[in-house]
Design a protein around this motif. Structure first.
Motif, PDB file in Angstrom:
ATOM      1  N   LEU A 123      -0.406  -6.065  -5.569  1.00  0.00           N
ATOM      2  CA  LEU A 123      -1.344  -5.231  -6.315  1.00  0.00           C
ATOM      3  C   LEU A 123      -2.709  -5.178  -5.633  1.00  0.00           C
ATOM      4  O   LEU A 123      -3.311  -4.110  -5.495  1.00  0.00           O
ATOM      5  CB  LEU A 123      -1.480  -5.755  -7.747  1.00  0.00           C
ATOM      6  CG  LEU A 123      -0.230  -5.655  -8.627  1.00  0.00           C
ATOM      7  CD1 LEU A 123      -0.493  -6.247  -9.996  1.00  0.00           C
ATOM      8  CD2 LEU A 123       0.225  -4.209  -8.758  1.00  0.00           C
ATOM      9  N   GLU A 124      -3.194  -6.330  -5.194  1.00  0.00           N
ATOM     10  CA  GLU A 124      -4.500  -6.357  -4.531  1.00  0.00           C
ATOM     11  C   GLU A 124      -4.467  -5.584  -3.216  1.00  0.00           C
ATOM     12  O   GLU A 124      -5.448  -4.935  -2.839  1.00  0.00           O
ATOM     13  CB  GLU A 124      -4.936  -7.804  -4.305  1.00  0.00           C
ATOM     14  CG  GLU A 124      -5.275  -8.537  -5.602  1.00  0.00           C
ATOM     15  CD  GLU A 124      -5.623 -10.000  -5.353  1.00  0.00           C
ATOM     16  OE1 GLU A 124      -5.770 -10.385  -4.176  1.00  0.00           O
ATOM     17  OE2 GLU A 124      -5.751 -10.757  -6.338  1.00  0.00           O
ATOM     18  N   ARG A 131      -8.983   1.946  -2.060  1.00  0.00           N
ATOM     19  CA  ARG A 131     -10.438   1.927  -1.956  1.00  0.00           C
ATOM     20  C   ARG A 131     -10.889   2.317  -0.544  1.00  0.00           C
ATOM     21  O   ARG A 131     -12.009   2.772  -0.343  1.00  0.00           O
ATOM     22  CB  ARG A 131     -11.000   0.542  -2.308  1.00  0.00           C
ATOM     23  CG  ARG A 131     -10.905   0.199  -3.771  1.00  0.00           C
ATOM     24  CD  ARG A 131     -11.842   1.054  -4.599  1.00  0.00           C
ATOM     25  NE  ARG A 131     -13.232   0.694  -4.374  1.00  0.00           N
ATOM     26  CZ  ARG A 131     -14.222   1.564  -4.261  1.00  0.00           C
ATOM     27  NH1 ARG A 131     -13.974   2.858  -4.314  1.00  0.00           N
ATOM     28  NH2 ARG A 131     -15.461   1.154  -4.082  1.00  0.00           N
ATOM     29  N   ARG A 132      -9.996   2.125   0.450  1.00  0.00           N
ATOM     30  CA  ARG A 132     -10.318   2.531   1.815  1.00  0.00           C
ATOM     31  C   ARG A 132     -10.016   4.004   2.025  1.00  0.00           C
ATOM     32  O   ARG A 132     -10.818   4.763   2.583  1.00  0.00           O
ATOM     33  CB  ARG A 132      -9.524   1.684   2.823  1.00  0.00           C
ATOM     34  CG  ARG A 132      -9.813   2.028   4.286  1.00  0.00           C
ATOM     35  CD  ARG A 132      -8.918   1.229   5.213  1.00  0.00           C
ATOM     36  NE  ARG A 132      -7.516   1.487   4.968  1.00  0.00           N
ATOM     37  CZ  ARG A 132      -6.858   2.546   5.453  1.00  0.00           C
ATOM     38  NH1 ARG A 132      -7.488   3.442   6.194  1.00  0.00           N
ATOM     39  NH2 ARG A 132      -5.575   2.702   5.205  1.00  0.00           N
ATOM     40  N   LYS A 165     -11.092   9.377   2.453  1.00  0.00           N
ATOM     41  CA  LYS A 165     -11.904   9.483   1.241  1.00  0.00           C
ATOM     42  C   LYS A 165     -11.477   8.366   0.293  1.00  0.00           C
ATOM     43  O   LYS A 165     -10.367   8.391  -0.240  1.00  0.00           O
ATOM     44  CB  LYS A 165     -11.706  10.846   0.587  1.00  0.00           C
ATOM     45  CG  LYS A 165     -12.195  12.009   1.439  1.00  0.00           C
ATOM     46  CD  LYS A 165     -11.982  13.337   0.721  1.00  0.00           C
ATOM     47  CE  LYS A 165     -12.476  14.494   1.568  1.00  0.00           C
ATOM     48  NZ  LYS A 165     -12.264  15.805   0.894  1.00  0.00           N
ATOM     49  N   PRO A 166     -12.333   7.377   0.109  1.00  0.00           N
ATOM     50  CA  PRO A 166     -11.948   6.256  -0.763  1.00  0.00           C
ATOM     51  C   PRO A 166     -11.806   6.692  -2.210  1.00  0.00           C
ATOM     52  O   PRO A 166     -12.514   7.579  -2.681  1.00  0.00           O
ATOM     53  CB  PRO A 166     -13.106   5.274  -0.582  1.00  0.00           C
ATOM     54  CG  PRO A 166     -14.264   6.114  -0.149  1.00  0.00           C
ATOM     55  CD  PRO A 166     -13.683   7.220   0.665  1.00  0.00           C
ATOM     56  N   MET A 167     -10.884   6.081  -2.891  1.00  0.00           N
ATOM     57  CA  MET A 167     -10.713   6.336  -4.315  1.00  0.00           C
ATOM     58  C   MET A 167     -11.795   5.587  -5.073  1.00  0.00           C
ATOM     59  O   MET A 167     -12.133   4.448  -4.729  1.00  0.00           O
ATOM     60  CB  MET A 167      -9.322   5.889  -4.767  1.00  0.00           C
ATOM     61  CG  MET A 167      -8.983   6.242  -6.212  1.00  0.00           C
ATOM     62  SD  MET A 167      -7.251   5.866  -6.616  1.00  0.00           S
ATOM     63  CE  MET A 167      -6.417   7.221  -5.780  1.00  0.00           C
ATOM     64  N   ALA A 168     -12.342   6.194  -6.085  1.00  0.00           N
ATOM     65  CA  ALA A 168     -13.422   5.578  -6.862  1.00  0.00           C
ATOM     66  C   ALA A 168     -12.946   4.286  -7.509  1.00  0.00           C
ATOM     67  O   ALA A 168     -11.784   4.168  -7.915  1.00  0.00           O
ATOM     68  CB  ALA A 168     -13.917   6.546  -7.921  1.00  0.00           C
ATOM     69  N   GLN A 174      -8.491   2.142 -13.512  1.00  0.00           N
ATOM     70  CA  GLN A 174      -7.612   2.827 -14.461  1.00  0.00           C
ATOM     71  C   GLN A 174      -6.148   2.645 -14.064  1.00  0.00           C
ATOM     72  O   GLN A 174      -5.284   2.413 -14.921  1.00  0.00           O
ATOM     73  CB  GLN A 174      -7.957   4.314 -14.503  1.00  0.00           C
ATOM     74  CG  GLN A 174      -7.210   5.100 -15.556  1.00  0.00           C
ATOM     75  CD  GLN A 174      -7.640   4.735 -16.963  1.00  0.00           C
ATOM     76  OE1 GLN A 174      -8.811   4.780 -17.303  1.00  0.00           O
ATOM     77  NE2 GLN A 174      -6.686   4.355 -17.790  1.00  0.00           N
ATOM     78  N   ILE A 175      -5.867   2.749 -12.765  1.00  0.00           N
ATOM     79  CA  ILE A 175      -4.503   2.520 -12.270  1.00  0.00           C
ATOM     80  C   ILE A 175      -4.070   1.089 -12.569  1.00  0.00           C
ATOM     81  O   ILE A 175      -2.937   0.837 -12.990  1.00  0.00           O
ATOM     82  CB  ILE A 175      -4.439   2.825 -10.764  1.00  0.00           C
ATOM     83  CG1 ILE A 175      -4.616   4.329 -10.518  1.00  0.00           C
ATOM     84  CG2 ILE A 175      -3.129   2.336 -10.152  1.00  0.00           C
ATOM     85  CD1 ILE A 175      -4.755   4.712  -9.066  1.00  0.00           C
TER      86      ILE A 175
END
Length: 424
Positions: A123-124, A131-132, A165-168, A174-175
């Motif tokens: 998961l991590e 995030r990357r 484009k990193p995900m917020a 939320q995921i």
């Protein structure tokens, strides 16, 4: 020929196969496949010491079966998600938002993975990749999308290279929340022993940074709104003075507006999902009563008269079940002004102002809260007007800076009332 040491009235057996021992324990039927499930371990050697190890292992496997109280399941995450969505009590608007994350991210990446093989490390790793780069690229440059078929000149076709484009962080959180909910259900159903999402580190939540309009900007907004139309100006004014959410304003009916008592009851909201609107409970599932000032009451009286006159043109009488703010057609008060339409109209209005102001209507809610706190209104009262749960904990977290300013003002007021003393 295999030799078996009998296990009277006990589940499991130890089988000797050549120069090794195999421990087998029946673990029941798999809840998904319906097949028999067994736990097996092999012990090298066949002497007395090996038999003692095998007997200890047999006890260990029996204890594991009793602890699980169900067969180890081979269900994958996609199946677990579908079962969770089928049984969970989730609002439709929330469910629609979840489905976007599930279909675009969770199922394509982890859908075929068995729930028993998903751990905190997996998961991590997923969260770090998102995030990357939300497309989880390998970091090497490539053309993301070719314009044309077959061999062609990328330069001439102006094919653009991929940009990460990193995900917020809020989206990743939320995921994480969705995965954690699914795995919690898997624990309850006996498919896994524990939920790894509980110990997995998720992105830190960004502290709230509200940026409310100044009193001068608020005055410009109200003036611009009334220039557009009287009913739109009344809506903007009401949001600014009460701090109501846009869905609460959209779902407000005349039966909940007591102009004589100067009170509004916020009981329901109006939300949209896939183009269809419906009423639902408030965000905190609690009703609240908001006192109105005399100026707001006067505006609502004028607005009610306006609505009655507009409906009379089409032969309809205004009733208490009708919405306070009608749809843009202004001929059917049984259809409210949709929340999305409110946001779009406010955004266009705020963008036209010079200098421009925050184009999110939620900023008016921040204005209401900060003005009250700065004026010295106690935190609990402000939280009640905003509809925050937790007895003011949410209000304090979001508006900590303004609470501090209010506390400073309170100290100055108290100090001014104390008898004067000269320092010795």
């Amino acid at each position: 020929m295999a030799r078996t040491r009998p296990e009277t009235r006990q589940r499991g057996s130890i089988e000797q196969r050549g120069d090794s021992l195999r421990v087998v324990v029946y673990a029941g039927l798999d809840p998904v496949t319906g097949r028999r499930s067994y736990l097996r371990e092999t012990i090298k050697g066949a002497d007395d010491a090996a038999w003692r190890k095998a007997e200890n292992k047999l006890v260990e496997l029996r204890a594991r079966v009793l602890k699980q109280r169900a067969a180890t399941s081979s269900v994958n995450l996609s199946y677990a998600i579908d079962e969770w969505l089928r049984t969970a009590d989730i609002e439709q608007s929330t469910r629609d938002g979840y489905m976007g994350y599930i279909d675009r991210v969770i199922k394509p990446i982890l859908g075929e993975t068995s729930v028993s093989k998903i751990g905190a490390r997996e998961l991590e790793s997923l969260y770090a990749q998102l995030r990357r780069c939300r497309k989880r690229c390998d970091g090497k440059p490539f053309i993301e999308k070719h314009k044309g078929d077959g061999e062609h000149d990328c330069v001439a076709s102006k094919c653009e290279p991929h940009e990460c484009k990193p995900m917020a962080a809020s989206t990743v959180r939320q995921i994480h929340s969705i995965i954690s909910g699914v795995l919690n259900a898997a624990v309850r159903w006996g498919w896994i022993e524990s939920n790894p999402a509980k110990i997995a580190q998720r992105p830190k939540q960004k502290p709230p940074e509200p940026d409310p309009p100044s009193p001068a900007d608020a005055a410009r907004l109200v003036e611009a709104a009334f220039e557009m139309s009287e009913d739109w100006g009344t809506l903007v004014w009401l949001v600014m003075t009460t701090g109501m959410r846009r869905a609460e304003v959209a779902g407000l009916r005349w039966s909940r507006v007591d102009l004589d008592a100067e009170v509004i009851e916020v009981r329901r909201t109006y939300v949209q999902s896939k183009g269809k609107g419906k009423e639902k409970d408030t965000k905190t599932h609690q009703m609240r009563r908001l006192a109105l000032d005399s100026e707001t009451v006067a505006l609502l009286r004028a607005h009610k008269k306006y609505c009655r006159e507009e409906l009379a043109k089409v032969g309809v009488e205004l009733t208490g079940d009708m919405f306070v703010f009608m749809s843009a057609r202004k001929t059917d008060a049984s259809v409210p002004y949709s929340p999305d339409a409110i946001s779009r109209r406010y955004k266009k209005m705020a963008a036209r102002l010079k200098p421009p102001i925050d184009t999110h209507i939620h900023a008016l809610r921040h204005f209401s809260a900060t003005e009250l706190l700065t004026a010295g209104v106690d935190l609990r009262t402000v939280a009640g007007r905003l509809g925050h749960g937790g007895g003011g904990a949410t209000t304090l977290r979001v508006y900590a800076a303004w609470v501090a300013a209010s506390d400073r003002k309170a100290a100055e007021i108290l100090g001014s009332r104390m008898p004067k003393r000269r320092p010795t």
